[in-house]
Structures are given as C-alpha cells and as structure tokens.
Design a protein around this motif. Structure first.
Motif, PDB file in Angstrom:
ATOM      1  N   GLN A 721       1.173  -1.045   0.140  1.00 16.95           N
ATOM      2  CA  GLN A 721      -0.191   0.111   0.116  1.00 16.95           C
ATOM      3  C   GLN A 721       0.875   0.991  -0.062  1.00 16.95           C
ATOM      4  OE1 GLN A 721      -2.473   0.664   3.706  1.00 16.95           O
ATOM      5  NE2 GLN A 721      -4.367   1.717   2.314  1.00 16.95           N
ATOM      6  N   GLU A 735       3.818   0.191   1.762  1.00 21.84           N
ATOM      7  CA  GLU A 735       3.881  -0.428   3.357  1.00 21.84           C
ATOM      8  C   GLU A 735       3.245  -2.034   3.041  1.00 21.84           C
ATOM      9  OE1 GLU A 735       0.777   0.191   6.466  1.00 21.84           O
ATOM     10  OE2 GLU A 735       1.274  -1.385   7.577  1.00 21.84           O
ATOM     11  N   LEU A 738       1.180  -8.492   5.193  1.00 20.77           N
ATOM     12  CA  LEU A 738       0.888  -9.859   5.218  1.00 20.77           C
ATOM     13  C   LEU A 738      -0.643 -10.259   3.605  1.00 20.77           C
ATOM     14  CD1 LEU A 738       2.742 -12.509   5.319  1.00 20.77           C
ATOM     15  CD2 LEU A 738       1.525 -12.470   7.428  1.00 20.77           C
ATOM     16  N   ARG A 739       0.039 -11.153   3.126  1.00 26.81           N
ATOM     17  CA  ARG A 739      -1.551 -12.160   2.511  1.00 26.81           C
ATOM     18  C   ARG A 739      -1.441 -13.909   2.593  1.00 26.81           C
ATOM     19  NH1 ARG A 739      -3.125  -7.475   3.455  1.00 26.81           N
ATOM     20  NH2 ARG A 739      -4.040  -6.092   2.200  1.00 26.81           N
ATOM     21  N   PRO A 750      -4.656 -10.228   6.603  1.00 27.13           N
ATOM     22  CA  PRO A 750      -3.883 -10.538   8.187  1.00 27.13           C
ATOM     23  C   PRO A 750      -4.361 -10.533   9.326  1.00 27.13           C
ATOM     24  CG  PRO A 750      -3.821  -8.638   7.280  1.00 27.13           C
ATOM     25  CD  PRO A 750      -4.110  -9.373   5.969  1.00 27.13           C
ATOM     26  N   ASN A 794       5.511  -4.687   9.032  1.00 22.86           N
ATOM     27  CA  ASN A 794       5.052  -4.142  10.150  1.00 22.86           C
ATOM     28  C   ASN A 794       5.768  -5.303  11.452  1.00 22.86           C
ATOM     29  OD1 ASN A 794       3.018  -3.082   9.751  1.00 22.86           O
ATOM     30  ND2 ASN A 794       2.057  -3.615   8.339  1.00 22.86           N
ATOM     31  N   ASP A 856       3.378   3.332  14.699  1.00 30.00           N
ATOM     32  CA  ASP A 856       2.118   2.724  13.574  1.00 30.00           C
ATOM     33  C   ASP A 856       0.744   3.401  14.991  1.00 30.00           C
ATOM     34  OD1 ASP A 856       0.585   2.339  11.458  1.00 30.00           O
ATOM     35  OD2 ASP A 856       1.007  -0.334  11.949  1.00 30.00           O
ATOM     36  N   ASP A 857      -0.036   3.497  14.631  1.00 37.14           N
ATOM     37  CA  ASP A 857      -1.023   3.295  14.996  1.00 37.14           C
ATOM     38  C   ASP A 857      -0.988   4.277  16.487  1.00 37.14           C
ATOM     39  OD1 ASP A 857      -2.218   1.379  13.208  1.00 37.14           O
ATOM     40  OD2 ASP A 857      -1.580   0.094  14.676  1.00 37.14           O
ATOM     41  N   ARG A 880      -6.249   5.360  12.178  1.00 41.17           N
ATOM     42  CA  ARG A 880      -6.882   5.942  11.266  1.00 41.17           C
ATOM     43  C   ARG A 880      -8.202   5.912  11.927  1.00 41.17           C
ATOM     44  NH1 ARG A 880      -6.593   0.304   9.454  1.00 41.17           N
ATOM     45  NH2 ARG A 880      -7.502  -1.137  10.297  1.00 41.17           N
ATOM     46  N   GLU A 913      -2.990   7.681   8.913  1.00 45.31           N
ATOM     47  CA  GLU A 913      -3.421   6.514   8.174  1.00 45.31           C
ATOM     48  C   GLU A 913      -4.879   6.440   7.991  1.00 45.31           C
ATOM     49  OE1 GLU A 913      -1.198   2.868   9.910  1.00 45.31           O
ATOM     50  OE2 GLU A 913      -2.367   3.459  11.235  1.00 45.31           O
ATOM     51  N   GLU A 916      -9.721   8.223   3.547  1.00 41.96           N
ATOM     52  CA  GLU A 916     -10.169   7.641   2.401  1.00 41.96           C
ATOM     53  C   GLU A 916     -10.987   8.546   1.348  1.00 41.96           C
ATOM     54  OE1 GLU A 916     -13.278   5.303   4.088  1.00 41.96           O
ATOM     55  OE2 GLU A 916     -11.625   3.935   5.173  1.00 41.96           O
ATOM     56  N   TYR A 935      -7.028   3.922   1.195  1.00 38.68           N
ATOM     57  CA  TYR A 935      -8.282   4.007   0.125  1.00 38.68           C
ATOM     58  C   TYR A 935      -7.720   5.080  -0.966  1.00 38.68           C
ATOM     59  CZ  TYR A 935      -9.120  -0.513   2.924  1.00 38.68           C
ATOM     60  OH  TYR A 935      -9.759  -2.062   3.532  1.00 38.68           O
TER      61      TYR A 935
HETATM   62  N1  LIG Z   1       3.432  -8.266  12.676  1.00 44.32           N
HETATM   63  C1  LIG Z   1       2.650  -7.818  10.433  1.00 44.32           C
HETATM   64  N2  LIG Z   1       1.550  -7.540  10.615  1.00 44.32           N
HETATM   65  C2  LIG Z   1       0.720  -6.889   9.589  1.00 44.32           C
HETATM   66  C3  LIG Z   1       0.791  -7.222   8.347  1.00 44.32           C
HETATM   67  N3  LIG Z   1       0.602  -6.910   7.635  1.00 44.32           N
HETATM   68  C4  LIG Z   1      -0.262  -6.770   8.132  1.00 44.32           C
HETATM   69  N4  LIG Z   1      -0.482  -6.579   9.117  1.00 44.32           N
HETATM   70  C5  LIG Z   1      -1.634  -6.070  10.726  1.00 44.32           C
HETATM   71  O1  LIG Z   1      -2.590  -6.743  10.161  1.00 44.32           O
HETATM   72  C6  LIG Z   1      -3.564  -6.137   9.985  1.00 44.32           C
HETATM   73  C7  LIG Z   1      -4.070  -5.774   9.284  1.00 44.32           C
HETATM   74  O2  LIG Z   1      -3.953  -5.284   7.748  1.00 44.32           O
HETATM   75  P1  LIG Z   1      -5.025  -5.159   6.146  1.00 44.32           P
HETATM   76  O3  LIG Z   1      -5.735  -6.099   6.799  1.00 44.32           O
HETATM   77  O4  LIG Z   1      -3.900  -5.469   5.479  1.00 44.32           O
HETATM   78  O5  LIG Z   1      -5.008  -3.903   6.594  1.00 44.32           O
HETATM   79  C8  LIG Z   1      -4.279  -2.636   6.189  1.00 44.32           C
HETATM   80  C9  LIG Z   1      -4.749  -1.414   5.170  1.00 44.32           C
HETATM   81  O6  LIG Z   1      -5.709  -2.773   3.843  1.00 44.32           O
HETATM   82  C10 LIG Z   1      -6.277  -1.365   6.111  1.00 44.32           C
HETATM   83  N5  LIG Z   1      -6.441  -0.139   5.283  1.00 44.32           N
HETATM   84  C11 LIG Z   1      -5.561   0.581   4.917  1.00 44.32           C
HETATM   85  N6  LIG Z   1      -5.632   2.017   4.383  1.00 44.32           N
HETATM   86  C12 LIG Z   1      -6.923   1.888   5.010  1.00 44.32           C
HETATM   87  C13 LIG Z   1      -8.572   2.773   5.307  1.00 44.32           C
HETATM   88  O7  LIG Z   1      -8.024   3.981   4.017  1.00 44.32           O
HETATM   89  N7  LIG Z   1      -9.840   2.330   5.565  1.00 44.32           N
HETATM   90  C14 LIG Z   1      -9.471   0.990   5.973  1.00 44.32           C
HETATM   91  N8  LIG Z   1     -10.987   1.113   6.517  1.00 44.32           N
HETATM   92  N9  LIG Z   1      -8.588   0.796   6.125  1.00 44.32           N
HETATM   93  C15 LIG Z   1      -7.136   0.308   5.653  1.00 44.32           C
HETATM   94  O8  LIG Z   1      -5.370  -0.702   7.739  1.00 44.32           O
HETATM   95  C16 LIG Z   1      -4.115  -1.769   7.055  1.00 44.32           C
HETATM   96  C17 LIG Z   1      -2.676  -1.310   7.504  1.00 44.32           C
HETATM   97  O9  LIG Z   1      -3.030  -0.350   9.189  1.00 44.32           O
HETATM   98  P2  LIG Z   1      -1.141  -0.436   9.723  1.00 44.32           P
HETATM   99  O10 LIG Z   1      -0.505  -1.559   9.740  1.00 44.32           O
HETATM  100  O11 LIG Z   1      -1.941   0.127  10.807  1.00 44.32           O
HETATM  101  O12 LIG Z   1      -0.079   0.463   9.126  1.00 44.32           O
HETATM  102  C18 LIG Z   1      -2.526  -4.463  10.289  1.00 44.32           C
HETATM  103  O13 LIG Z   1      -2.999  -4.367  11.718  1.00 44.32           O
HETATM  104  C19 LIG Z   1      -1.049  -4.738  10.025  1.00 44.32           C
HETATM  105  O14 LIG Z   1      -0.534  -4.262  10.589  1.00 44.32           O
HETATM  106  C20 LIG Z   1       2.610  -8.184   8.209  1.00 44.32           C
HETATM  107  O15 LIG Z   1       3.451  -8.167   7.219  1.00 44.32           O
HETATM  108  N10 LIG Z   1       3.589  -7.955  10.043  1.00 44.32           N
END
Ligand SMILES: Nc1nc2c(ncn2[C@@H]2O[C@H](COP(=O)(O)O[C@H]3[C@@H](O)[C@H](n4cnc5c(=O)[nH]c(N)nc54)O[C@@H]3COP(=O)(O)O)[C@@H](O)[C@H]2O)c(=O)[nH]1
Length: 956
Positions: A721, A735, A738-739, A750, A794, A856-857, A880, A913, A916, A935
């Motif tokens: 992303q 960023e 993981l999938r 994840p 992450n 993060d967060d 977010r 983060e 949208e 997004y």
């Molecule tokens: N230790 C590890 N944690 C990981 C890894 N890969 C992912 N993660 C953690 O999983 C949590 C969920 O991740 P994911 O489902 O991929 O969601 C990410 C984005 O899809 C989501 N996102 C991004 N933009 C938006 C948005 O506009 N709206 C919305 N509703 N969701 C959005 O946020 C997640 C990324 O968040 P962050 O990590 O806080 O940046 C998530 O907590 C991941 O950290 C991994 O490899 N290792």
C-alpha cells in the motif's frame, strides 16, 4: 720322655699353696732344701772319702813306724814290746785290732777297748767297711821276714765318727735352713705386705674414696713398687676417665631428667607408696601444690573416678591409665610406676612417670562421640526420609539431640505469631509437648539467637519447672525463614562446645530439611490443585468441582453451568510489559473474578489468561448471564499496574448442564468454544454455547494447522500500500501487508490469521519471511529499472522480543544485498513502551544499520515523551481511528493536529493512516501532515501493480 721329669714338676705346681707367700715359701724351702741337701751330700761324700783316705794313710804310716819297732823287738824276741807297740798303735786310732803274725803263725793280737758309742746306720758302716782295707806290713829285718804286722780298721768307730759329723753338720744345716726360712718368710711377708695394702686400697675405692691411692712401704721391692705405682697410675687414669664419663653421664642424666621433667609428670614415692616429691609438671598439670600431694599415698592420687587406683607397692613395674581430679579439672594420665631396688628384692622407692593423655582421650572420646552422633544423625536422616508427618520426626529429633549431647532433656520449638510452641520434647521435657510459651514472636527473634549456653528468657518458666540449669539451642532454618528452635538442656552447669553446637546444627538441619520437604510436599499437593499465582483452584481441581456440581445437579435434577473466561489481548500485555506486569494483572483479574462469584461458585485458573467459573445449582440462564456480564464489566475496568493504567477485556463462554454436556470435560470444552465465539464476536462479551460454535472452534484449529504448513507451501504473499507525500504529490513509499493465499479460501486478510500466528509463535519465521520477501521484491524492482521507494514492514510484539532481532534483520538484508535505507519498520507505541529501555537499544541497532523506523497506530496506546525523544524514529503514523471522522469530529481534529505538532517538534514526519476521501486529505494537508496512506490513494496491491502506481502518482 726327655721332659717327663719337668712335666712331673709342672704337675706339682697346681698343688702349690695358692697364696704368693706360701708359694714363695714353699719354692724357697724346696730350693734351699735341695741346695743344702746337695751341698751336704757333696760335702759328706768328700769328707767321707777324705776321711777314709786319711785314715788309710794314717794307718800305713802308723804301721810303718810301729813295724820298725816291732822288727827291732822281734829280732830280739821282745814280744812284750811287740805287744806294747801293737797296743800303742790302737790308742786313739781308727783300728779295732792290731796283730803280729810271725812266720810260724803265732799271733800277737791286741784289741782296742770297746767303747760304747752312738751307732751309725748300717749302710754307712758297710760302706766304710767296703772302702777300707786292713793294713799288713811285713816285718823284715836284715832280709829276713819275721812276720806280718796287721792292723784291722774299726769300721763302726769310723762310721760313728762320720755319722757324728753328718749329724752335726746336718744339725747346723737344719738350723741354718730354719733360720733362712724364717728370715725369708719375714722378708717375703713384709715385701708382699705392700700387695696387701692394695686390698685396703680396694676397700677405700669400694667405700667411695675414689681419690685413695695404694700405699707403699719404702723398702718394698722394686717390682712391687712398680706394680703398685702402675696400679695407682691406672687408678688415676681410670679415675680421670671415669670422672669424665661420670661427668658426661651426670650431664646426660641431668639433661634426661630435665627433658623428662618437661615431658613427663614425675613423682617419687617411698617404699610404702607415700609420695615424697613431685616435679614442676606434676604441679602445673594437676593443679595440686606440692604440700597437697607430698605424703599422700600414690594409690590415692589419680584414680579412676570413684575407684581406688589398682596399684599397691610391689616389686613389679605397673602401667595403667588414671584420672586426676585436679584443680584444673579431670585430667587423664598414663602412669608407669617403676620400683627402684636398694638390693635385689628390696624396693627402696618408686618412680612414677605420668604422661598427660587428656587430649588424646578427649580426641578418642570426641571420635567415639562423633561416631555416635553421626549414627544418630544418619538414623534421624533415615527416619526423616521415611517420615510421613513431622510430629514423630520432631520427637525423634529432640530425642536424638538429647542423646547426642548426653543431656537431660531437649525440646523442639516452633515459632509462631503467639510465641514459641513446644512441638516435641525429650527427657524431662517430654510431657511439655504442645505447650505454648510467650515470646519470641516471629522469625527475627528466633534467628537472632545463637548457640550459646544461656537460657532464653521465654524458656525460664519451663527451665524452673524442670530444674534446668543451662542449655544450648540452634535455629531450625528452612530456606529464608526460621521454623523454630532446637534446644538441649542440662540440669547441671555445663559448657557446650563447638562440637555440640555442630551436632545440634546437624540435627536441626535434618529437621529443617524434613520441614522443607514436608512443606514442599504440601506445596506439591497444593500445586496439584491450586494455581500458585492466583491461589485459585487449578484446572484439575476445577474438573472435580465441576464434576461435583454436575453430580449435585444430576441428583437434584437441576442445572449447573461453567464459564470459560479468556482475557483479551493479555498476550500483548505480557509481551510488551513483561511477565511481571502480566502476572500482577492476572492476580488482580483473579480477585475481580472471585468478587463476581457467588458463595458456592468456584473460580479457577485454567492456565495463562484463561479462567473458569463453576456455577452449581443454576436455576436459570439469567443467573449465568448476569454473572457473565459482571465478569465482563469487572475485567473491563482499568488495571493500575506499575504506575500505568492498563485495559484488558474478557471474552466469556458459558456452557450449561445438562444441555451442553453431561460431563465436566464436555462442558468445559463447550464453554471454551463459546468463549471463542465471544472472541470472534468482537471480544469483551459473553456468549452461551450453541452447537455452531463448535464448528468455528474446529475451524480455528484447522486454520492453525494450515498456517503451520503455509510457509513451506509458499502460500504467503505481500501486498503493498503506497504512502503519498502531500508536499510533492508523489508516492514516497509503500507498506508491505501480509496476505495468505489459502488453497480453498483464497486471499485471507491478516486480521484472520495474524493473531493465530502470534499465538502460535509462527509470527517469527513468517516475519523473517516478510523481510526477506520485501528485500527480494526491492531487488526485483530495481532489476526492472523501477525507481524504488522505501518499503515499510510491520513488526509484531513477539518479533521485538526476539533475541537478536537486529542481527537477524542485518543478515537477511545483507544476504539480499539491498540498500538498508529502502527499508522501514513500523512498531506500535504499546510495543515500544512495554519495555522502552530494551526498545531503545534494539531500535538503535536497527537504526545503525541504516533503516528507517516509525510508530504505527500512534495515539491508540500511550507514549512517554521522554522515550519518544530517545527512540531513533523517523515518523509517526496517526491511527486511522482519528482520521476516520475528519474533518467533522473536532476531538479527532484536535488530536490529529496535536500529534502532527508533537511529531514535528520531535523532527519526525507524520503519516496519516486510513485516508479514504479528499476531505480528510485536505484537512490533513491543512494540519501540515507530511504523508497520507489509505484507500483514497490506493488499496494494498500486488507488487506488480506498484510500478503503475508509481507512474501515476500525481494526485488531483
Ligand atoms: N506483524 C505484521 N502485521 C501485519 C502484516 N501485514 C499486515 N499486518 C497487520 O495486519 C493488520 C491488518 O492489515 P490489513 O488487513 O492489510 O489492513 C491494512 C490496510 O488494508 C488497512 N487500510 C489501509 N488504508 C485503509 C483505509 O483507508 N481504510 C480502511 N478501513 N483500512 C485501510 O489498514 C491496515 C494497515 O494498517 P497499519 O498496519 O496500521 O498501517 C494491520 O494491523 C497490519 O499492521 C505483517 O506483515 N506483519
């Protein structure tokens, strides 16, 4: 043969008198006798022959003269004249007859008158007769023979004459002989008298007058003088030599005596056995003064206690051990009594030599005592090993302590809040078991006591009651605390030594070990049923309680329930804040759970963050629901630990009897399943078990199993992303997310498996795979000629706790050959603050590798500004949840602005983060946010799509 006479003479020698005077006298006498006999013999022979010759000559002369007269007369015929002439010839002559025998045969004979005279021995007469011959003379005148004149010798007369001579000379010789003998004997005796003086010299020497000399008469013969002088010289020489020897001997004797006086205890006793003197060592060793012992009977000084010394004056050497009850206490001496003889069989005095063997005896006694004590200790140790309870062992220990120290009594006290309690007694204190004594209270007082012989003040009443005078005690120390005291007591004053104390320590140690073992056994029994952290019943005891509740419900045809409670996100607390905090949280949670339970309910800890609540006699589900709600409520309240406010929630599953199971195992399993249902239902809620939940639980288990194989099977992949730089409108980075490409379910997000990866620890290998895959992708992009941007990865809390995380990262990156500046790691603030010091160190190492770091967060947890300053960060990512309601929510706006200001003030970039929409973007732009992610820019996309994203980054 030649020497036979000599030999014969030699044989005579032993027959000689033994005295020198006798021998000299005898030899002299014999010699004189021989000489005189020989001389006289020769003399006699000479005289005899000469007398014969003279007589013969005289006779011839006489006959010649007379014959002439006769011739004249014959011629004339004067025969008278002839006769007279013949008669004249006989006068005083040696003849006895004179005759004239004429030629005609006529004989004129004249015989000498017979005279009575002494008779000579016949042999002499015969010998003279043999020697003399008659004298014949022819009377011739004028050529004519007229006859023969014959003279006949008187041999008897001649023999008498000779014999008379012999007798006279023999008499003279005898007188001379006797006189010579007398003279000789007198002289010899006088001379030998000098030798006799040697006897008086001998007597003088024998009498001890060693300086005496043998006296000498002036006229002593030279030889004797020489001999006596030689004797005197020898005596003087011997005196000198003996003097030196005696001096040396005396010296040696004195040294021996001195050495003996120093080494041995010596006393002398007279023939009756009464002590006449003692040496200094006797005095110092016994403590008796000389007047104390001199005059005492040897048999009375030093004896076996209460007995008489088995020694009586005797002529034999006596050896034996004695005990002296002297002024220095009891001493053990090894005694040798040696009789000294004045004469054979007559004892003059006794020398008594004592060697102090007290130390040896003490040593022997100690060895025997130690052996006995070791036996007692070993025996007590065996009993301790075999003992089931402590009471018998305490009694055995008290008994062993008293026996080991040979004391009147012993007691084992346990210290408690009310003072000292007699747990066991031996001897006089046997009846005191169970007695409570006032003070001391608590361990500190007991531990303060040493092992001295003073009686403790709190023991005084017991001591007075049993006539105890003194004692020794030692603390029974069990690990860090003092269980009590072991005391040994004597009725009489007594000194307890270090060995006594050591033995008592040994007994006390066995008791302490037994107490510890018993307590450990109790603890094991307890631990078998209770959770040591929370003191709640454990899973096993819960099972029993649940079985009891089911049985009771079955009997009453009623119902029961079991509640399975799991703390949400407890692992995070544990991982981030450490196990200490986690434990404290569990303890507080247990208390809160107990507070929620009814009186008959059983709260148990199943392990980890899992608890259970047995609800017996359940009238209806409402009660269970009410308790479930109370539990949720109670655990949702903040916990205050280590100065921090922590929030956890609980997921509760409830299963009821008989609907959800008829046995404890099934009920608990179903409650667990219901709990997972609650978790899946968003946590922080309770759920009753329904049959479908079982499938969900099975599903989770299946997922877990599949996840374990996913890495090997290559089922993981990454989506990326982008992050948009608001100042430039370009993609500033990605960023990696993981999938899981599940074979049946397709791409799994994840949130559905990250928690399981963390729970199972699979996050560590999967996390390393993610880093490696990002590196690989970067290299691939570079290989494609793409202008690569940094990629954020992450990290989970488990990874941060991984030993040598920085080392693992360095190895992976180095192996891939990727520029570290292209990598960024995202960590949540709660992860960092769980153990900030360790985090500072790990982040510094990663930072030193050249990688970027971001939080993060940000805003969902808490952060210490002091640490934020110390963390080598590059960016903060606003969670977010604060972006979601922008720009409408003023609180979120305020928080977002504050975070942006804070980040900037710390020289950090800010990434928002979950952006949208454009409104959020504009708002954030206004706030001065540096980058956005969400997004609105792009959903996470496969790597292949990133190039296109980069190409079209310009935002409207
Ligand atoms: N230790 C590890 N944690 C990981 C890894 N890969 C992912 N993660 C953690 O999983 C949590 C969920 O991740 P994911 O489902 O991929 O969601 C990410 C984005 O899809 C989501 N996102 C991004 N933009 C938006 C948005 O506009 N709206 C919305 N509703 N969701 C959005 O946020 C997640 C990324 O968040 P962050 O990590 O806080 O940046 C998530 O907590 C991941 O950290 C991994 O490899 N290792």
């Amino acid at each position: 043969m030649t020497f036979s006479p000599l030999l014969r003479v030699m044989r005579i020698i032993p027959a000689l008198p033994r005295s020198l005077v006798g021998r000299v006298f005898t030899v002299f006498s014999l010699t004189l006798l021989l000489s005189m006999g020989t001389g006289l013999g020769l003399f006699y022979r000479y005289q005899f022959l000469q007398h014969i010759e003279e007589t013969q000559d005289t006779a011839l002369t006489l006959v010649e003269v007379a014959t002439q007269t006769i011739e004249d007369s014959v011629v004339i015929g004067d025969y008278d004249t002839v006769k007279r002439t013949l008669g004249k010839m006989l006068f005083q002559s040696p003849f006895k007859r004179a005759e004239f025998i004429d030629v005609g045969g006529g004989t004129i004979r004249v015989d000498a008158p017979r005279v009575t005279r002494a008779l000579a021995p016949r042999w002499l007469t015969a010998r003279i007769a043999a020697k003399l011959y008659d004298v014949n003379r022819i009377a011739n005148v004028g050529g004519k023979d007229y006859g023969v004149v014959r003279l006949q010798f008187d041999e008897e007369k001649l023999a008498a004459q000779v014999w008379s001579l012999v007798l006279e000379t023999a008499g003279v010789a005898f007188v001379v002989f006797v006189a010579s003998l007398v003279l000789m004997r007198t002289l010899v005796r006088r001379w030998l008298d000098n030798l006799g003086r040697l006897r008086s010299f001998e007597h003088d020497v024998a009498a001890g007058r060693v300086t005496a000399e043998a006296a000498l008469l002036a006229d002593a013969p030279t030889e004797i003088q020489e001999a006596i002088r030689a004797v005197n010289r020898s005596a003087a020489s011997l005196r000198d030599q003996f003097g030196q020897r005696i001096d040396s001997l005396m010296n040696s004797l004195m040294q021996h005596k001195s050495a003996m006086d120093q080494a041995a205890i010596v006393c002398e006793a007279d023939a009756a056995g009464a002590i006449t003197g003692v040496n200094d060592l006797f005095v110092t060793s016994s403590g008796f003064t000389r007047p104390d012992v001199v005059g005492q009977r040897l048999a009375d000084v030093g004896r076996p206690a209460g007995a008489r010394l088995p020694w009586q004056p005797s002529d034999r050497v006596w050896n034996g051990e004695v005990v002296i009850a002297g002024r220095h206490g009891r001493r053990h001496w090894y005694r040798t009594i040696v009789p000294m003889f004045a004469a054979p069989g007559t004892v003059e005095r006794y020398i008594c030599i004592d060697i102090d063997i007290t130390e040896r005896k003490e040593f022997e006694r100690t060895i025997v005592e130690n052996a006995q004590r070791q036996t007692l200790i070993a025996e007590l140790g065996r009993k301790a090993l075999a003992a089931n309870g402590l009471d018998d062992l305490f009694a055995d220990a008290a008994d062993a302590a008293a026996r080991g120290l040979g004391a009147a009594c012993a007691a084992l006290f346990e210290t408690g809040p009310d003072g000292m309690r007699v747990r066991a007694g031996a001897g006089r204190l046997a009846q005191s078991t169970g007695l409570q004594l006032a003070g001391p209270h608590g361990d500190a007082h007991v531990a303060a006591h040493g092992t001295d012989a003073a009686l403790r003040p709190w023991f005084a009443p017991l001591a007075a009651l049993h006539g105890i005078d003194t004692g020794i005690d030692t603390a029974i120390v069990c690990g860090e605390r003092t269980f009590g005291l072991l005391g040994v007591y004597a009725a009489r004053p007594r000194r307890f030594g270090a060995d006594d104390a050591n033995f008592l320590h040994g007994v006390a140690n066995i008791v302490a070990t037994a107490v510890e073992r018993q307590e450990a056994r109790n603890r094991l029994t307890y631990l078998a049923q209770y959770d040591p952290l929370t003191s709640l019943p454990n899973r096993r005891r819960l099972a029993h309680s649940l079985e009891d509740a089911i049985a009771a419900a079955a009997r009453a045809q009623g119902r029961a329930a079991v509640m399975f409670i799991d703390l949400d996100r407890f692992k995070n607390v544990n991982d981030m804040l450490g196990h200490g905090i986690g434990d404290q949280l569990l303890v507080q949670a247990a208390k809160r759970l107990s507070a929620c339970a009814r009186a008959d309910d059983v709260v148990a800890r199943l392990g980890g963050d899992e608890f259970a609540l047995v609800l017996p006699a359940l009238d209806d589900d409402g009660i269970a629901a009410g308790i479930g709600a109370r539990v949720i409520e109670a655990l949702a309240q903040p916990f205050y630990l280590a100065g921090q406010q922590l929030f956890v929630s609980a997921s509760v599953g409830i299963a009821t009897y008989p609907e959800n199971g008829r046995d404890a195992e099934t009920l608990l399993k179903n409650a667990d399943t219901a709990m997972y249902g609650a978790k899946n239902g968003g946590r922080n809620n309770y759920q009753f078990y329904v049959a479908e939940m079982h499938e969900n639980a099975t599903q989770r288990l299946q997922t877990e199993t599949q996840l374990r194989q996913a890495l090997e099977r290559g089922e993981f992949l990454l989506h990326y992303q982008p992050k948009l730089d608001l100042a430039t409108g370009t993609i500033s980075g990605f960023e990696a997310l993981l999938r899981w490409n599940h074979p049946q379910r397709g791409l799994v997000p994840p949130l559905e498996f990250i928690a399981i990866l963390e729970d199972t620890g699979l996050i560590l290998p999967v996390g390393e795979w993610v880093i490696g895959e990002v590196c690989r992708q970067l290299k691939a992009w570079q290989a494609q000629g793409m202008a690569v941007r940094p990629v954020a990865i992450n990290l989970s809390a488990r990874q941060l706790q991984q030993a040598d995380l920085a080392g693992a990262v360095e190895r992976i990156v180095a192996r891939a050959g990727v520029d570290p500046a292209l990598l960024e790691f995202e960590l949540t603030e709660s992860m960092l603050m769980a153990n900030p010091e360790a985090a500072v160190e790990i982040l510094a190492r990663i930072k030193a590798l050249g990688m970027r770091l971001s939080v993060d967060d940000f805003g969902t947890g808490y952060s210490s500004l002091a640490y934020l300053k110390r963390f080598p960060l590059d960016a903060l990512k606003i969670d977010r949840t604060f972006v979601r309601d922008l720009p409408d929510d003023p609180d979120d706006a305020a928080i977002t602005k504050a975070v942006i200001r804070l980040a900037h003030s710390l020289s950090l970039k800010v990434v928002a983060e979950g952006v949208e929409n454009v409104d959020q973007l504009r708002e954030l732009e206004q706030y001065g946010c540096d980058q956005i992610q969400g997004y609105y820019v792009s959903r996470p996309v496969p790597a292949q799509a990133c190039e296109a994203l980069l190409a079209g980054t310009a935002m409207a």
